[in-house]
Design a protein around this motif. Sequence first.
Motif, PDB file in Angstrom:
ATOM      1  N   SER B  67      -6.628 -20.339 -11.866  1.00 33.14           N
ATOM      2  CA  SER B  67      -6.278 -21.009 -10.612  1.00 33.14           C
ATOM      3  C   SER B  67      -4.789 -21.297 -10.565  1.00 33.14           C
ATOM      4  N   SER B  68      -4.299 -21.392  -9.367  1.00 36.80           N
ATOM      5  CA  SER B  68      -2.923 -21.851  -9.215  1.00 36.80           C
ATOM      6  C   SER B  68      -2.862 -22.808  -8.041  1.00 36.80           C
ATOM      7  N   GLN B  69      -2.007 -23.783  -8.157  1.00 38.26           N
ATOM      8  CA  GLN B  69      -1.764 -24.726  -7.076  1.00 38.26           C
ATOM      9  C   GLN B  69      -0.281 -24.689  -6.780  1.00 38.26           C
ATOM     10  N   SER B  70       0.047 -24.925  -5.553  1.00 40.50           N
ATOM     11  CA  SER B  70       1.472 -25.007  -5.238  1.00 40.50           C
ATOM     12  C   SER B  70       1.709 -26.004  -4.115  1.00 40.50           C
ATOM     13  N   VAL B  71       2.855 -26.586  -4.173  1.00 35.53           N
ATOM     14  CA  VAL B  71       3.326 -27.415  -3.068  1.00 35.53           C
ATOM     15  C   VAL B  71       4.651 -26.810  -2.646  1.00 35.53           C
ATOM     16  N   MET B  72       4.707 -26.427  -1.374  1.00 39.38           N
ATOM     17  CA  MET B  72       5.898 -25.728  -0.909  1.00 39.38           C
ATOM     18  C   MET B  72       6.589 -26.547   0.180  1.00 39.38           C
ATOM     19  N   PHE B  73       7.867 -26.716   0.008  1.00 43.80           N
ATOM     20  CA  PHE B  73       8.670 -27.313   1.070  1.00 43.80           C
ATOM     21  C   PHE B  73       9.170 -26.191   1.960  1.00 43.80           C
ATOM     22  N   MET B  74       9.074 -26.400   3.258  1.00 43.06           N
ATOM     23  CA  MET B  74       9.575 -25.387   4.184  1.00 43.06           C
ATOM     24  C   MET B  74      10.348 -26.040   5.300  1.00 43.06           C
ATOM     25  N   ALA B  75      11.364 -25.353   5.775  1.00 49.70           N
ATOM     26  CA  ALA B  75      12.123 -25.847   6.923  1.00 49.70           C
ATOM     27  C   ALA B  75      12.495 -24.658   7.791  1.00 49.70           C
ATOM     28  N   ASN B  76      12.543 -24.902   9.083  1.00 47.77           N
ATOM     29  CA  ASN B  76      12.787 -23.842  10.051  1.00 47.77           C
ATOM     30  C   ASN B  76      13.744 -24.393  11.114  1.00 47.77           C
ATOM     31  N   TYR B  77      14.782 -23.641  11.413  1.00 47.83           N
ATOM     32  CA  TYR B  77      15.765 -24.136  12.382  1.00 47.83           C
ATOM     33  C   TYR B  77      16.093 -23.045  13.392  1.00 47.83           C
ATOM     34  N   GLY B  78      16.182 -23.475  14.682  1.00 48.62           N
ATOM     35  CA  GLY B  78      16.526 -22.532  15.730  1.00 48.62           C
ATOM     36  C   GLY B  78      18.025 -22.496  15.962  1.00 48.62           C
ATOM     37  N   ILE B  79      18.654 -21.419  15.510  1.00 44.66           N
ATOM     38  CA  ILE B  79      20.094 -21.267  15.762  1.00 44.66           C
ATOM     39  C   ILE B  79      20.301 -20.962  17.240  1.00 44.66           C
ATOM     40  N   THR B  80      19.486 -20.057  17.728  1.00 47.58           N
ATOM     41  CA  THR B  80      19.391 -19.832  19.178  1.00 47.58           C
ATOM     42  C   THR B  80      17.905 -19.682  19.483  1.00 47.58           C
ATOM     43  N   ASP B  81      17.602 -19.495  20.738  1.00 47.13           N
ATOM     44  CA  ASP B  81      16.198 -19.302  21.099  1.00 47.13           C
ATOM     45  C   ASP B  81      15.636 -18.031  20.471  1.00 47.13           C
ATOM     46  N   LYS B  82      16.521 -17.123  20.165  1.00 47.98           N
ATOM     47  CA  LYS B  82      16.053 -15.838  19.663  1.00 47.98           C
ATOM     48  C   LYS B  82      16.428 -15.585  18.208  1.00 47.98           C
ATOM     49  N   LEU B  83      16.997 -16.571  17.584  1.00 43.55           N
ATOM     50  CA  LEU B  83      17.395 -16.394  16.185  1.00 43.55           C
ATOM     51  C   LEU B  83      17.064 -17.658  15.403  1.00 43.55           C
TER      52      LEU B  83
END
Lengths: 516, 314
Positions: B67-83
């Motif tokens: 078995s494996s467990q993970s805790v992942m931090f994620m972040a997402n940022y909109g530089i533009t509406d399309k990027l």
Amino acid sequence: MKKTFRYAGMFVLVTGTIVIACSKDINDRTANLPPLEPASTDIDAGTWKPVLLASPDEIQVPAPIPTNVPDYVAQINEIKATQADLSDEEKGIVKYWSAGGILRWNEILRELVAKHNLPPYQNEDGTYPAPSATNPLAYPQFPFANPPYAARAYAYVSAAQYDALVAAWHYKKLYNRKAPYNVDSSLKVLINRSELPSYPSEDAVIAGAAAEMMKLLFPGDQDYIQKKAEEHRRSRIISGANVRSDLEAGEALGKAVAQRFVARARTDRAGVAGGNPAMWKKLEDDCIARGETPWYSLEVPKRPPMLPAFGVVKPFLFDSLTTIALRPGPPPPVASQKMKDETKEIYDYVKNPTREQIRIVHYWADGVGTYTPPGHWDAIAAEDFIKKNFSEVRWARNMALLNMSLMDAAIVCWDTKMFYFNPRPTQLDPAIKTTTGIPNFPAYISGHSTFSGAAATILGYIIPDRASAYTAMAAEASLSRMYGGIHYRSDCEIGIETGNKVGNYAIERAKTDGAD
Amino acid sequence: MKSKYLTACMLLSGMLFHSVTRGQTEVDAIMMNKTQFCAGFMYNYSKWDEYWEGTLKRNNLNLGDVSSQSVMFMANYGITDKLNVMVGAPYVWTKASAGTLKGLDGVQDISLNVKWKPYTKVFGKNKLQLLLVGGVSTPLSDYVIDYLPLSIGLGSTNVTGRLMIDYVHTSRFFATGSAAYVWRSNVKLDRTSYFDTELHSTNEVKMPDAASFQLRTGYRGKYLIAEALLSNWTTLGGFDITRNNMPFPSNKMNSTSAGVNAKYTLKQHTNLSFLGGGGYVIHGRNSGQAFNVNAGIFYALYFNKKLDKNNFNQ
């Protein structure tokens, strides 16, 4: 939108650069070696003491034809015809083999050991099948090249090559046939020129002895072995180093000498080293009768101990009575405070191992699917021997000394393991989880430590300026088994000591074999 | 319509021998608007007891359940509406329920992905979008890689290029297909030699590149997103594990998995979203037949309130 394109363009550029900048070619440490250039021809090596042969002329090698007869000229012309249009493949073959025949066959042997170092999968009923030498390609393939098997394989191939080369040097000096390029100066020479007489060819001797010996040891890999032997001989024609009659005489001599070793191997008791259920039970019962806790297999289903009768295999450097004499005293009793302390020490190592400790464990693990600890020591030795510019016969002598030490270390170690039948740390404390696989045989004494003690001792004699480095490596190899959670301190310390004693027998031999 | 941004933070995980923890955001077609940011954590649990040794399905009584467990931090940022740009990094724990091998844990790979939507076409009630995703991932720590199946990762630096096509209907049903090429750097072992199909006297292992494919379809609503997905990872090269041998980083690890994901954004508090999902490997090679579940929580920040967040979701 323009901005978007700019970002995207930058991104493509950056990732593209990363991809292009990183070549995926890998370089093996011995892939691009220069041709062997021996510091000495060791022209008197025909007088060195062989391992099995009673005398260097025990196998007859007929006198070569003179170099001024048409048959010889025809053989020179064979070289010229081959050299007329050399392909890159042919140049590659010369480059590979000219680094040294003993080196390359040791690498081939290590490769076959790694390929075959796989424990058989269990039967439906929880028993384990044994590989069969008479049906090597059926599962489980023969052999299971575990550490004792491998140690013995390295020793037989090395010793057979050494004896065969001592005989070859005897005849080289006796017949004194010049190398083809010294007969016909118009030949191209793709190796380093040598004044060593070329008949019989030392390369063909090495290939012949190896191939003949490996028929017994790796019967399922004959295609591969024969192809390598043929390629090795061909490299000598392509390079202008030997005419065909040099090669034919060398091959015949190598094979004939190896057959003496094959005969020995057939009767050295290794064939019955696997034991049988009655024997496995007796080892356990004897341990209980001594008032001790016996080892049991930690595998599921329980696997019989690895080659439990390997301790009675006939050693090279001493007799079987000496095997018993070299057996160290008992490990600390399982119930003793000392054993409790040693078990606690191992638990403390494995509870939160550091990255460096795991690195050391894995650096020296040499477990399933590898060329085993004896192969690791061969690799260490080979890389140092390369720098020493030994002649082929001296390479063979030093490899034979090392590998006879390793085989005899395996014998003494296995005798000790089965005699005391001492449990592994995890058996005494199941909380001990290991960072490498637990070998399926008793703990005392550590195989890695015994191998390493023996190897460091003889290698320190062969290359004195590396002696302290070898001692440090052996100590680290030994310690790696404690870090890994699979051996107690006593196993390791007594293992090194016992290995050192085995190595000293090799030194005694080396001092009197005429090579130093 | 804030909920869409949060979907961008889903994950998929754990399908191969090593405990792969991949960000999901780079595999979906959802974009965040300019200056919007979301971040959160995903927990993943995966487990297998059967695996493919080459093409042979087997179990291993000396490993039991891996078995494996993970805790992942994620972040997402909109530089533009399309990027959009995304980062993520997991902490991974591995364990075998039987046998004596010790599980390991540590920080695995950081990944950085840039998602670009260069093309959108609306026709009637339908919308078609083209997306390109480029990513880099690399180990954040000097973790052990030569200890499969209990290594926490494979240790290679990967560069990924993905092409994605997304179709949406005004009824909010959607389908997304994508294909990626994953260039993988060589890796270095702690030992000086290894045998794959021949002996190598080096600690460096040539890692075969890989291809990754995914199909996902379902409902992409204002507060709820529910989808089914089919994923494939194909190693382009590599070798099979030999009989009763241990896995090796450059094995030909392939796997095809099926799964479901759901995400719900609170109506009362649209900054907050909850995610959950699961999957199962339906076919593999040199891979564990893993079952996995995951759950996560994400929080979104809207730096520019003036932006119209109620445009057609996706």
